[in-house]
Write an enzyme that holds these catalytic residues in place. Structure first.
Site, PDB file in Angstrom:
ATOM      1  N   TYR A 182       7.177  -8.321   8.311  1.00  0.00           N
ATOM      2  CA  TYR A 182       6.912  -6.886   8.440  1.00  0.00           C
ATOM      3  C   TYR A 182       7.226  -6.392   9.848  1.00  0.00           C
ATOM      4  CZ  TYR A 182       3.831  -7.668   4.363  1.00  0.00           C
ATOM      5  OH  TYR A 182       3.317  -8.016   3.146  1.00  0.00           O
ATOM      6  N   ASP A 233       0.836  -1.194   0.000  1.00  0.00           N
ATOM      7  CA  ASP A 233       0.000   0.000   0.000  1.00  0.00           C
ATOM      8  C   ASP A 233       0.879   1.256   0.000  1.00  0.00           C
ATOM      9  OD1 ASP A 233      -2.323  -1.484   0.070  1.00  0.00           O
ATOM     10  OD2 ASP A 233      -2.528  -1.391   2.249  1.00  0.00           O
TER      11      ASP A 233
END
Length: 291
Positions: free
Chosen positions: A67, A39
């Site tokens: 992440y 994103d």
């Protein structure tokens, strides 16, 4: 002609498509793809595949990812991250110990409902298009795997940094939202940095300004990794003569190696294909030679 792979450290504010478009200009190659969309608010590892190497994207996209994610407790938004419209906001009085206890339920194989603000399609329309039009549709829960989920840091009374290792198809912002729901105070993702994807890490990543500088000197293609290095975990075999001709024609060919997956090279050292050998016969899974 550019062929190979590189890892971009995607900056915030850019879409993955923006990065691909930039790389097309800098590398003077139209055939460029990426593995694992990020994103715009997210940063970090974005594997880029160039030229004939784009044929490896399907393998890379299927691998797990890691992440660092910012979890803001006490906040619920329509996008499940802090870029969206605030739906609810509360004073989240959650201790680290209580958060640790809730995280246990999200480790391993879980079911996750995809967010409305996603690129998944329903009746030919992307969900985020429906969401922007004020529409919501039922989404079936999907199985995902969270192989690691731990607190790395607490940056404010209501904000934590989590390390997340997960399977393909996992929405980290949905994970943050669901953790907030389980705590009863709501939660939203306030930061996302991908540290690993398709086997590549941040240590291998290059920032776009560095790529631009090398492109200005005509040296950008020197960053490209050969596509066969992506399949380094498989053994290699070299073929020549008639077998090489059959391989280049896409036909099965005799190969005296044990059953399994192999990197196949021609006798001049060119990487031909990833193949599967059964009973002395090699068949092509995906070819990588220039035609």
């Amino acid at each position: 002609m550019a062929n190979g792979m590189l890892v971009i450290d995607k900056p915030a504010g850019w879409t993955s498509h923006d990065v691909v478009a930039k790389c097309r200009r800098l590398l003077s190659e139209r055939r460029i793809g990426h593995a694992g969309t990020l994103d715009p608010m997210a940063t970090g590892v974005l594997p880029i595949f160039v030229g004939r190497a784009t044929r490896a994207v399907e393998f890379a996209a299927a691998e797990g990812k890691e992440y660092l994610a910012g979890l803001r407790l006490g906040l619920t938004t329509d996008t499940q991250d802090t870029t969206g419209q605030v739906l609810a906001e509360t004073d989240a009085d959650v201790t680290r110990e209580r958060l640790e206890g809730v995280l246990a339920a999200f480790r391993g194989d879980i079911l996750q409902v995809p967010p409305m603000y996603s690129a998944l399609k329903r009746d030919g329309k992307k969900l985020y298009e429906l969401a922007r039009a004020g529409k919501a549709v039922e989404r079936a829960p999907r199985p995902v795997t969270i192989s690691a989920l731990e607190i790395v840091d607490q940056t404010a009374r209501d904000t934590y940094t989590l390390r997340v290792a997960c399977s393909k198809g996992t929405y980290v912002r949905t994970l943050c939202h669901d953790i907030g729901q389980a705590l009863g105070c709501g939660g939203a993702m306030c930061m996302l940095r991908r540290t690993k994807a398709a086997g590549f890490t941040l240590a291998q990543a290059v920032e776009l300004p560095a790529l631009e500088a090398l492109a200005a000197q005509g040296e950008a293609q020197g960053l490209l990794l050969p596509v066969d290095t992506y399949f380094h975990r498989y053994p290699a075999v070299t073929v020549g003569g008639q077998a090489c001709k059959q391989a280049r024609n896409g036909a099965p060919f005799p190969c005296d190696v044990p059953d399994g997956l192999w990197r196949v090279y021609s006798d001049d050292g060119a990487f031909l294909l990833l193949g599967s050998c059964t009973g002395g016969s090699m068949t092509t899974i995906k070819s990588f030679f220039e035609v």
